[in-house]
Design a protein around this motif. Sequence first.
Motif, mmCIF file in Angstrom:
data_model
loop_
_atom_site.group_PDB
_atom_site.id
_atom_site.type_symbol
_atom_site.label_atom_id
_atom_site.label_comp_id
_atom_site.label_asym_id
_atom_site.label_seq_id
_atom_site.Cartn_x
_atom_site.Cartn_y
_atom_site.Cartn_z
ATOM 1 N N ASP A 1 57.660 7.138 110.350
ATOM 2 C CA ASP A 1 58.690 6.786 109.368
ATOM 3 C C ASP A 1 59.397 8.026 108.828
ATOM 4 O O ASP A 1 60.145 7.956 107.849
ATOM 5 C CB ASP A 1 58.089 5.988 108.214
ATOM 6 C CG ASP A 1 57.073 6.789 107.395
ATOM 7 O OD1 ASP A 1 56.715 7.916 107.823
ATOM 8 O OD2 ASP A 1 56.633 6.296 106.341
ATOM 9 N N SER A 2 59.147 9.177 109.455
ATOM 10 C CA SER A 2 59.724 10.473 109.081
ATOM 11 C C SER A 2 59.189 11.019 107.759
ATOM 12 O O SER A 2 59.741 11.982 107.219
ATOM 13 C CB SER A 2 61.263 10.402 109.030
ATOM 14 O OG SER A 2 61.795 10.112 110.302
ATOM 15 N N ARG A 3 58.112 10.450 107.246
ATOM 16 C CA ARG A 3 57.460 10.950 106.031
ATOM 17 C C ARG A 3 56.156 11.650 106.406
ATOM 18 O O ARG A 3 55.431 11.181 107.284
ATOM 19 C CB ARG A 3 57.170 9.811 105.050
ATOM 20 C CG ARG A 3 58.395 9.085 104.520
ATOM 21 C CD ARG A 3 57.972 7.920 103.639
ATOM 22 N NE ARG A 3 59.086 7.118 103.204
ATOM 23 C CZ ARG A 3 59.737 7.292 102.058
ATOM 24 N NH1 ARG A 3 59.361 8.258 101.241
ATOM 25 N NH2 ARG A 3 60.742 6.504 101.730
ATOM 26 N N TYR B 1 59.500 12.939 102.586
ATOM 27 C CA TYR B 1 60.220 13.562 103.690
ATOM 28 C C TYR B 1 60.059 15.076 103.592
ATOM 29 O O TYR B 1 59.889 15.627 102.505
ATOM 30 C CB TYR B 1 61.700 13.184 103.647
ATOM 31 C CG TYR B 1 61.942 11.697 103.764
ATOM 32 C CD1 TYR B 1 61.665 11.015 104.946
ATOM 33 C CD2 TYR B 1 62.445 10.969 102.683
ATOM 34 C CE1 TYR B 1 61.875 9.647 105.054
ATOM 35 C CE2 TYR B 1 62.665 9.599 102.787
ATOM 36 C CZ TYR B 1 62.376 8.948 103.964
ATOM 37 O OH TYR B 1 62.577 7.592 104.075
ATOM 38 N N VAL B 2 60.135 15.753 104.727
ATOM 39 C CA VAL B 2 59.921 17.202 104.777
ATOM 40 C C VAL B 2 61.264 17.931 104.817
ATOM 41 O O VAL B 2 62.073 17.692 105.716
ATOM 42 C CB VAL B 2 59.077 17.585 106.005
ATOM 43 C CG1 VAL B 2 58.941 19.108 106.103
ATOM 44 C CG2 VAL B 2 57.705 16.926 105.928
ATOM 45 N N ALA C 1 67.965 20.505 115.185
ATOM 46 C CA ALA C 1 68.270 19.163 115.687
ATOM 47 C C ALA C 1 67.271 18.119 115.213
ATOM 48 O O ALA C 1 66.165 18.444 114.782
ATOM 49 C CB ALA C 1 68.313 19.173 117.219
ATOM 50 N N HIS C 2 67.670 16.852 115.299
ATOM 51 C CA HIS C 2 66.873 15.645 115.017
ATOM 52 C C HIS C 2 66.727 15.352 113.524
ATOM 53 O O HIS C 2 65.814 14.621 113.131
ATOM 54 C CB HIS C 2 65.477 15.721 115.648
ATOM 55 C CG HIS C 2 65.477 16.053 117.097
ATOM 56 N ND1 HIS C 2 66.441 15.590 117.965
ATOM 57 C CD2 HIS C 2 64.615 16.808 117.848
ATOM 58 C CE1 HIS C 2 66.179 16.040 119.178
ATOM 59 N NE2 HIS C 2 65.097 16.788 119.145
ATOM 60 N N GLN C 3 67.612 15.876 112.675
ATOM 61 C CA GLN C 3 67.475 15.660 111.241
ATOM 62 C C GLN C 3 67.677 14.189 110.835
ATOM 63 O O GLN C 3 68.459 13.466 111.457
ATOM 64 C CB GLN C 3 68.494 16.501 110.471
ATOM 65 C CG GLN C 3 68.049 17.908 110.179
ATOM 66 C CD GLN C 3 67.998 18.752 111.420
ATOM 67 O OE1 GLN C 3 66.920 19.109 111.879
ATOM 68 N NE2 GLN C 3 69.135 19.078 111.993
ATOM 69 N N VAL D 1 63.618 16.524 107.928
ATOM 70 C CA VAL D 1 63.143 16.258 109.282
ATOM 71 C C VAL D 1 63.267 14.764 109.577
ATOM 72 O O VAL D 1 62.965 13.921 108.737
ATOM 73 C CB VAL D 1 61.673 16.689 109.451
ATOM 74 C CG1 VAL D 1 61.186 16.371 110.865
ATOM 75 C CG2 VAL D 1 61.517 18.172 109.175
ATOM 76 N N GLY D 2 63.735 14.441 110.785
ATOM 77 C CA GLY D 2 63.894 13.039 111.142
ATOM 78 C C GLY D 2 63.562 12.760 112.592
ATOM 79 O O GLY D 2 62.897 13.556 113.266
ATOM 80 N N ARG D 3 64.061 11.639 113.073
ATOM 81 C CA ARG D 3 63.786 11.204 114.440
ATOM 82 C C ARG D 3 65.092 10.794 115.136
ATOM 83 O O ARG D 3 65.110 9.854 115.932
ATOM 84 C CB ARG D 3 62.798 10.031 114.433
ATOM 85 C CG ARG D 3 61.449 10.386 113.810
ATOM 86 C CD ARG D 3 60.497 9.197 113.864
ATOM 87 N NE ARG D 3 60.307 8.695 115.214
ATOM 88 C CZ ARG D 3 59.473 9.227 116.098
ATOM 89 N NH1 ARG D 3 58.750 10.286 115.769
ATOM 90 N NH2 ARG D 3 59.357 8.707 117.307
#
Length: 302
Positions: free
Chosen positions: A125-127, A134-135, A178-180, A200-202
């Motif tokens: 969940d990007s956490r 979130y980071v 990338a991938h934020q 940070v994301g997916r």
Amino acid sequence: MIKIFVFCFNFLFLQRDTSSVTHKEYLSVINGYKQLLVDIREYKLSPQQARERFQEMMFIMKKAHPAARYDSTNVQICFPLMGFDFRAVGGRGSGYIPRGYDLFDQAKKGSHPAHDIFMKDKDQDSRDDRTGDYVPVLSTTNGVVIATENGWQAGSEYRGGNYIWIYDTTNGGLWYYAHQREIYVKTGQTVRAGQKIALVGRTGFNAAMPRSDTHLHMTYLRIDDEGNPFPVNTYGWLKQATTLLDPRIAVDLEPISAIEVDKLPVNIKKMPIIEAPKVAFRTVIPLQDDEPERSRRRRKRQ
């Protein structure tokens, strides 16, 4: 005497002209770098045409920021994830594969001139599983944002997802993140080392897949005197990088040399105010249609 004066005046005038950058030239990079990337991605330019445009842009940035000096043995950076250190780098740095990399030719595949920096996110969940938050992604150095993408949609084939390109005004060269999940900067802004620039994301075709662990993808490109980009293995820099430590996960990081967030000066803890680049022209006005937006969270498959 008069001839000497005229000679000196002409010399200084010419020197000023060859070392300065106009506002229009600088904006051509700020407003044009992302379009160059799009044109490369969509095969609207030949590799040679793309290289020539890139070189022109890099010459402008080098002239605008002449104090930037690249010395691989003396690069000091901030670790790009808040609360993490080099132990989060995938494969202990072995994931860096520069062979075959060509920024200007999308047909070439197989290279990975970057390091992926992973976080604990079992449910994707990007956490961060340890904090539930979130980071933050931090700028590794001082720089100028020259391109961002913040509108990636689930299902898009584009691999970078939401990304940021920053020209390093300390060392020269380019940083690519990338991938934020979310982006907090826009083109034309200056940033400081340690400044929060994203989460940070997916996002990105491969990063959004269930098989992929949540991570930040980060590349550094050195720019030579001809304006050509060359990827650099930054693992050594990351091992020596300053960590902005999140006290909630300190137990997982000790013992390391770090700066605790609660002990930072107030003006640093709140992140520095964005300032205009110190060059001989007016403040660069960011693009109006490039405002930060929240990207859609990837839906879990049933």
